[in-house]
Design an enzyme around this catalytic site. Sequence first.
Site, PDB file in Angstrom:
ATOM      1  N   CYS A   1      11.620   5.159  12.563  1.00 21.56           N
ATOM      2  CA  CYS A   1      11.249   5.930  13.744  1.00 21.56           C
ATOM      3  C   CYS A   1       9.784   5.770  14.106  1.00 21.56           C
ATOM      4  O   CYS A   1       8.908   5.882  13.266  1.00 21.56           O
ATOM      5  CB  CYS A   1      11.537   7.399  13.457  1.00 21.56           C
TER       6      CYS A   1
ATOM      7  N   THR B   1       4.516  -2.546   1.558  1.00 25.59           N
ATOM      8  CA  THR B   1       5.064  -3.611   2.412  1.00 25.59           C
ATOM      9  C   THR B   1       4.729  -4.989   1.852  1.00 25.59           C
ATOM     10  O   THR B   1       5.598  -5.852   1.711  1.00 25.59           O
ATOM     11  CB  THR B   1       4.508  -3.468   3.854  1.00 25.59           C
TER      12      THR B   1
ATOM     13  N   THR C   1     -10.864 -10.654  -2.458  1.00 33.35           N
ATOM     14  CA  THR C   1     -11.716  -9.763  -3.262  1.00 33.35           C
ATOM     15  C   THR C   1     -11.054  -8.401  -3.442  1.00 33.35           C
ATOM     16  O   THR C   1     -10.591  -7.796  -2.468  1.00 33.35           O
ATOM     17  CB  THR C   1     -13.103  -9.612  -2.595  1.00 33.35           C
TER      18      THR C   1
ATOM     19  N   SER D   1       3.465   2.095  -4.030  1.00 32.64           N
ATOM     20  CA  SER D   1       2.508   2.250  -2.933  1.00 32.64           C
ATOM     21  C   SER D   1       1.698   3.522  -3.168  1.00 32.64           C
ATOM     22  O   SER D   1       2.270   4.588  -3.397  1.00 32.64           O
ATOM     23  CB  SER D   1       3.257   2.343  -1.606  1.00 32.64           C
ATOM     24  N   ALA D   2       0.368   3.408  -3.074  1.00 26.87           N
ATOM     25  CA  ALA D   2      -0.499   4.533  -3.446  1.00 26.87           C
ATOM     26  C   ALA D   2      -0.436   5.701  -2.465  1.00 26.87           C
ATOM     27  O   ALA D   2      -0.498   6.855  -2.865  1.00 26.87           O
ATOM     28  CB  ALA D   2      -1.937   4.040  -3.566  1.00 26.87           C
ATOM     29  N   HIS D   3      -0.272   5.395  -1.147  1.00 31.05           N
ATOM     30  CA  HIS D   3      -0.395   6.503  -0.178  1.00 31.05           C
ATOM     31  C   HIS D   3       0.824   7.425  -0.158  1.00 31.05           C
ATOM     32  O   HIS D   3       0.821   8.442   0.529  1.00 31.05           O
ATOM     33  CB  HIS D   3      -0.736   5.981   1.225  1.00 31.05           C
TER      34      HIS D   3
ATOM     35  N   ASN E   1      14.154   6.185   1.098  1.00 32.98           N
ATOM     36  CA  ASN E   1      13.146   6.938   1.845  1.00 32.98           C
ATOM     37  C   ASN E   1      13.744   7.932   2.841  1.00 32.98           C
ATOM     38  O   ASN E   1      13.162   8.973   3.113  1.00 32.98           O
ATOM     39  CB  ASN E   1      12.198   5.982   2.577  1.00 32.98           C
TER      40      ASN E   1
END
Length: 369
Positions: A312, A69, A224, A186-188, A138
């Site tokens: 959703c 995002t 940081t 995006s990592a997740h 997506n």
Amino acid sequence: MIYLDYNASTPVDREVKKELICALDTYGNPSSLHEQGQKARSMMDEARAKVADFIGAFPDEIVFTSGGTEANNLAVLGFAGGSLAVSSIEHSSVLKPCNQLTVKGLIVHYLQTDETGIVKPHTMPKGVSLVSVMLTNNDTGVIQPVSELAEKAHTSGAIFHADAVQAAGKIKIDVRELGVDVLTLSAHKMYAPKGIGALFVRRGLKVSPLMHGGSQEKTIRPGTESTALAAAFAKACEVASRRMDEDEKRIRRLRDMFEAAVTAKVRECKINGAGSPRVSNTSNITFSGLKGDTLIINLDLAGLCVSGGSACSSADFKPSHVLLAMGSSEDEARSSVRFSLGRDTTESEIILASEIVADTVNSMRAKIW
Ligand SMILES: Cc1ncc(COP(=O)(O)O)c(C=O)c1O
């Protein structure tokens, strides 16, 4: 419980978890000059090099962010100087910043898709300064012709951004081959923890920061750095590179098996985007006559976790803007469910999942038809 919602988020990979736990011991601030700080700095450098390598970029072209995002917001708000063109099927993290720019007086053109979910390069207007089209959608998994779109954007002098959040780890990404200037990760979505992502920014491009503070991430993204999350993300990239081909074949076979079983057992259902190139894990199906939110709840009660798509949430089930853009009616879009498979999905889960879907849909329909 059978989890078929990998496009929403993925479990953390075993190797990634190990890397994360190990990296937490390096607690120094990468900006500090002492030994602990320098240890953290070299961890950041190593992570940056690995993420860059994953997409064929130089390490200095990677800006770590808090996720997809933020990276998409940075791409849209950080480059927009004139009018923009974005596809109508982008994620809300691209579309909402565009709305903000419209309020400020900038013109945003929305590129349409055909009924198979593909954005047509000839619809791109001339004279825009930024074009943003996602690499993989997506909701449907449809893969966009990004290199063709980027070439077209460049001929009219625009910068090209691609949201690759749903492509990473599923198809090979090479920023040079794609010809993109800016790209989001995006990592997740690729078996790493939530809280980190990255924006690739081609060398020589200037991006305006969203936040102001220290000189981290070349002042583009001050604050940081999380060395542990960066190390985990880098490990996820390494694992994805190693497993991608094998995962792709195995998951595609399971997804195709799932679709064949569901369409054989359930009448009047349609696979959205089936006529286009799609990533191997995604299956978006319209079950005519049913309410998608009720179906999702019933599937959950039967032990199957799925989604209606990115728009959703349990409190707010909107029809997918992606399906509407592909020509679905509001009713059709509302009766659609997204199934997304992943690394841990097994054949026996798929057999059971297709039975649960068929039983649930058929018994819901029996009450209303
Ligand atoms: C295509 C796409 N872009 C961006 C995002 C946002 O990423 P994040 O959840 O890391 O903020 C998502 C998340 O669902 C997505 O599917």
